[in-house]
Design a protein around this motif. Structure first.
Motif, mmCIF file in Angstrom:
data_model
loop_
_atom_site.group_PDB
_atom_site.id
_atom_site.type_symbol
_atom_site.label_atom_id
_atom_site.label_comp_id
_atom_site.label_asym_id
_atom_site.label_seq_id
_atom_site.Cartn_x
_atom_site.Cartn_y
_atom_site.Cartn_z
ATOM 1 N N LYS A 86 -26.282 15.177 -40.917
ATOM 2 C CA LYS A 86 -25.199 14.181 -40.931
ATOM 3 C C LYS A 86 -24.511 14.123 -39.565
ATOM 4 O O LYS A 86 -24.232 13.035 -39.053
ATOM 5 C CB LYS A 86 -24.166 14.504 -42.011
ATOM 6 N N VAL A 87 -24.229 15.271 -38.973
ATOM 7 C CA VAL A 87 -23.591 15.307 -37.648
ATOM 8 C C VAL A 87 -24.491 14.610 -36.627
ATOM 9 O O VAL A 87 -24.019 13.789 -35.835
ATOM 10 C CB VAL A 87 -23.279 16.758 -37.216
ATOM 11 N N ALA A 88 -25.777 14.907 -36.659
ATOM 12 C CA ALA A 88 -26.717 14.294 -35.713
ATOM 13 C C ALA A 88 -26.769 12.778 -35.908
ATOM 14 O O ALA A 88 -26.802 12.019 -34.919
ATOM 15 C CB ALA A 88 -28.105 14.900 -35.888
ATOM 16 N N GLN A 89 -26.749 12.325 -37.152
ATOM 17 C CA GLN A 89 -26.779 10.882 -37.421
ATOM 18 C C GLN A 89 -25.522 10.200 -36.867
ATOM 19 O O GLN A 89 -25.611 9.135 -36.246
ATOM 20 C CB GLN A 89 -26.887 10.612 -38.928
ATOM 21 N N VAL A 90 -24.365 10.800 -37.112
ATOM 22 C CA VAL A 90 -23.106 10.228 -36.613
ATOM 23 C C VAL A 90 -23.127 10.157 -35.093
ATOM 24 O O VAL A 90 -22.782 9.120 -34.503
ATOM 25 C CB VAL A 90 -21.889 11.047 -37.102
ATOM 26 N N MET A 91 -23.530 11.241 -34.461
ATOM 27 C CA MET A 91 -23.529 11.271 -32.995
ATOM 28 C C MET A 91 -24.511 10.244 -32.428
ATOM 29 O O MET A 91 -24.200 9.561 -31.444
ATOM 30 C CB MET A 91 -23.866 12.685 -32.501
ATOM 31 N N GLU A 92 -25.674 10.117 -33.036
ATOM 32 C CA GLU A 92 -26.680 9.161 -32.564
ATOM 33 C C GLU A 92 -26.196 7.718 -32.748
ATOM 34 O O GLU A 92 -26.307 6.898 -31.829
ATOM 35 C CB GLU A 92 -28.000 9.373 -33.305
ATOM 36 N N LEU A 93 -25.655 7.395 -33.912
ATOM 37 C CA LEU A 93 -25.169 6.035 -34.155
ATOM 38 C C LEU A 93 -23.990 5.706 -33.237
ATOM 39 O O LEU A 93 -23.887 4.577 -32.733
ATOM 40 C CB LEU A 93 -24.778 5.860 -35.621
ATOM 41 N N SER A 94 -23.116 6.668 -33.018
ATOM 42 C CA SER A 94 -21.980 6.452 -32.113
ATOM 43 C C SER A 94 -22.464 6.189 -30.690
ATOM 44 O O SER A 94 -22.002 5.265 -30.027
ATOM 45 C CB SER A 94 -21.045 7.661 -32.136
ATOM 46 N N ARG A 95 -23.408 7.014 -30.250
ATOM 47 C CA ARG A 95 -23.938 6.862 -28.887
ATOM 48 C C ARG A 95 -24.641 5.511 -28.734
ATOM 49 O O ARG A 95 -24.427 4.792 -27.756
ATOM 50 C CB ARG A 95 -24.922 7.999 -28.595
ATOM 51 N N ARG A 96 -25.456 5.158 -29.723
ATOM 52 C CA ARG A 96 -26.179 3.886 -29.667
ATOM 53 C C ARG A 96 -25.243 2.686 -29.603
ATOM 54 O O ARG A 96 -25.585 1.658 -29.020
ATOM 55 C CB ARG A 96 -27.065 3.719 -30.909
ATOM 56 N N ASN A 97 -24.092 2.819 -30.243
ATOM 57 C CA ASN A 97 -23.114 1.737 -30.262
ATOM 58 C C ASN A 97 -22.045 1.899 -29.174
ATOM 59 O O ASN A 97 -21.027 1.210 -29.188
ATOM 60 C CB ASN A 97 -22.464 1.645 -31.639
#
Length: 108
Positions: A86-97
């Motif tokens: 979950k942490v990795a998903q949040v960080m990836e989506l935040s970075r992508r956006n």
């Protein structure tokens, strides 16, 4: 040769089998938390809570407002592997956006 020795040599004999039940331990749980920042739009945080943490719209807004008002908020409590994902998903989506939103996990 005694009878016991003869039985052992023939691969036969009498023995006692004891079965020990393995003691299972509950896995440790980890809180996944969002940290407030002054740049990530609230709408993005609500969307993220719905997408990653499967929150309904009302609960996502409540969590987002808690993070906004208190600086940090719990998104959910999970086993280590799930929390890490979950942490990795949040960080990836935040970075992508292109948002600086931070997410962390902490043992409960």
């Amino acid at each position: 040769m005694s009878e016991d020795q003869e039985d052992n040599e023939n691969g036969q004999g009498v023995g006692v089998v004891t079965k020990t039940a393995p003691k299972t331990k509950r896995p440790s749980l980890y809180k996944v938390m969002l940290l407030n920042d002054d740049y990530t739009p609230q709408e993005f945080v609500v969307w993220l809570l719905q997408a990653v943490f499967k929150k309904d719209a009302e609960e996502a807004v409540q969590v987002m407002m808690h993070v906004h008002n208190n600086g940090v908020g719990i998104c959910g409590v999970y086993t280590y592997e799930v929390a890490e994902t979950k942490v990795a998903q949040v960080m990836e989506l935040s970075r992508r956006n292109q948002h600086p939103l931070q997410c962390m996990m902490e043992r409960e």
